[in-house]
Design an enzyme around this catalytic site. Sequence first.
Site, PDB file in Angstrom:
ATOM      1  N   LYS A   1      44.341  41.638  29.974  1.00 36.30           N
ATOM      2  CA  LYS A   1      44.959  42.927  30.231  1.00 36.30           C
ATOM      3  C   LYS A   1      45.301  42.977  31.712  1.00 36.30           C
ATOM      4  O   LYS A   1      44.518  42.568  32.534  1.00 36.30           O
ATOM      5  CB  LYS A   1      44.037  44.112  29.947  1.00 36.30           C
ATOM      6  CG  LYS A   1      42.852  43.807  29.080  1.00 36.30           C
ATOM      7  CD  LYS A   1      41.986  44.993  28.914  1.00 36.30           C
ATOM      8  CE  LYS A   1      40.658  44.723  29.447  1.00 36.30           C
ATOM      9  NZ  LYS A   1      39.482  44.673  29.069  1.00 36.30           N
TER      10      LYS A   1
ATOM     11  N   ASP B   1      40.948  36.289  30.396  1.00 38.91           N
ATOM     12  CA  ASP B   1      41.737  37.427  30.881  1.00 38.91           C
ATOM     13  C   ASP B   1      42.901  36.993  31.754  1.00 38.91           C
ATOM     14  O   ASP B   1      42.979  35.845  32.173  1.00 38.91           O
ATOM     15  CB  ASP B   1      40.839  38.327  31.738  1.00 38.91           C
ATOM     16  CG  ASP B   1      39.974  39.227  30.884  1.00 38.91           C
ATOM     17  OD1 ASP B   1      40.289  39.404  29.704  1.00 38.91           O
ATOM     18  OD2 ASP B   1      38.991  39.750  31.428  1.00 38.91           O
TER      19      ASP B   1
ATOM     20  N   MET C   1      41.899  47.463  42.160  1.00 34.59           N
ATOM     21  CA  MET C   1      42.883  48.161  41.323  1.00 34.59           C
ATOM     22  C   MET C   1      43.522  49.345  42.061  1.00 34.59           C
ATOM     23  O   MET C   1      43.845  50.367  41.444  1.00 34.59           O
ATOM     24  CB  MET C   1      42.229  48.656  40.020  1.00 34.59           C
ATOM     25  CG  MET C   1      41.725  47.530  39.151  1.00 34.59           C
ATOM     26  SD  MET C   1      40.807  48.129  37.717  1.00 34.59           S
ATOM     27  CE  MET C   1      39.207  48.448  38.432  1.00 34.59           C
TER      28      MET C   1
HETATM   29  N1  SAH Z   1      35.745  41.432  37.623  1.00 31.34           N
HETATM   30  C1  SAH Z   1      36.714  41.290  38.685  1.00 31.34           C
HETATM   31  C2  SAH Z   1      37.462  42.572  38.968  1.00 31.34           C
HETATM   32  C3  SAH Z   1      38.316  43.074  37.832  1.00 31.34           C
HETATM   33  S1  SAH Z   1      39.236  44.493  38.277  1.00 31.34           S
HETATM   34  C4  SAH Z   1      36.001  40.765  39.924  1.00 31.34           C
HETATM   35  O1  SAH Z   1      34.783  40.776  40.002  1.00 31.34           O
HETATM   36  O2  SAH Z   1      36.697  40.288  40.845  1.00 31.34           O
HETATM   37  C5  SAH Z   1      40.763  43.793  38.768  1.00 31.34           C
HETATM   38  C6  SAH Z   1      40.980  43.941  40.255  1.00 31.34           C
HETATM   39  O3  SAH Z   1      40.266  42.936  40.953  1.00 31.34           O
HETATM   40  C7  SAH Z   1      42.411  43.771  40.703  1.00 31.34           C
HETATM   41  O4  SAH Z   1      43.148  44.955  40.547  1.00 31.34           O
HETATM   42  C8  SAH Z   1      42.241  43.411  42.150  1.00 31.34           C
HETATM   43  O5  SAH Z   1      41.974  44.558  42.919  1.00 31.34           O
HETATM   44  C9  SAH Z   1      40.971  42.586  42.111  1.00 31.34           C
HETATM   45  N2  SAH Z   1      41.220  41.123  42.078  1.00 31.34           N
HETATM   46  C10 SAH Z   1      40.811  40.253  41.155  1.00 31.34           C
HETATM   47  N3  SAH Z   1      41.143  38.987  41.489  1.00 31.34           N
HETATM   48  C11 SAH Z   1      41.783  39.070  42.674  1.00 31.34           C
HETATM   49  C12 SAH Z   1      42.355  38.117  43.574  1.00 31.34           C
HETATM   50  N4  SAH Z   1      42.352  36.804  43.336  1.00 31.34           N
HETATM   51  N5  SAH Z   1      42.913  38.575  44.711  1.00 31.34           N
HETATM   52  C13 SAH Z   1      42.918  39.870  45.016  1.00 31.34           C
HETATM   53  N6  SAH Z   1      42.400  40.822  44.206  1.00 31.34           N
HETATM   54  C14 SAH Z   1      41.824  40.422  43.073  1.00 31.34           C
END
Ligand code: SAH
Length: 244
Positions: free
Chosen positions: A56, A34, A165
């Site tokens: 995405k 992803d 998000m």
């Molecule tokens: N499965 C992922 C989340 C996916 S939803 C998890 O467990 O982290 C995507 C959201 O995750 C983004 O919009 C943001 O809010 C957050 N996100 C993912 N990686 C990030 C990072 N390195 N720093 C800050 N926010 C992050």
Amino acid sequence: MGKVYLVGGGPGDPDLLTMKSYRLLQSADVVLYDALVNKDILRITKPDCLKIYVGKRDSRHTLPQEEINELLYRFARVYDKIVRLKGGDPFVFGRGGEEFVFLRERGVEVEVVPGTTSAVAGPSSALIPITHRGIASSFAVITGHPNRGINWADFVKVDTLIILMGVKNRQKIARELIDAGRDPDQPVAFVEKATTPEQREVFTTLRELFENPPEVETPAVMVVGKVVEIGQMVLKELPISSKL
Ligand code: SAH
């Protein structure tokens, strides 16, 4: 028929990968990854590993979910070891559950490999303890995506709110939380690109966020609650007890 591993790639820093994810990546025949996956992680793969970007980000969908499901199924019929690599944990807003069900229904063996979610690693890497004795004993992880129909009033009494998000919708979230009765002076932090060299924190309050929202870059984790102050005090090297 091969086996599909739904692997959590962690929040960004490759060192935060689990040993199990690392080993699976080393031996995978195919990796489907992803947008939020740190590309450095892909270097772990063997030279002939097929690496496919299916990422995405918001509305810039590269492949619709149905096609990702179908692709995984097709690869499972040809290759032995397929890694579906997702940012953070595969079952935290990652649609991992849908992929899992789709593949299982078609008789494909699937294993879930948990990862460190940004929901937890984001705040902690910004020195914000999401629970803190006497200050916060509960937290909730909520999607801030505009069309998920969240009733923000349901979360007013949760000590720490962790919103994924939520950057685009941040002003509206602040207004809804204030309207629902959350203290407008409550501190808010955005942790951008957590655990990467580009990590940056933006500190504000619910009121300020509603009246004059600061610039925030994605991806970011939004944190609302008293514990945010602890992070700020630690960063400024202030004694914590004096203010809370
Ligand atoms: N499965 C992922 C989340 C996916 S939803 C998890 O467990 O982290 C995507 C959201 O995750 C983004 O919009 C943001 O809010 C957050 N996100 C993912 N990686 C990030 C990072 N390195 N720093 C800050 N926010 C992050």
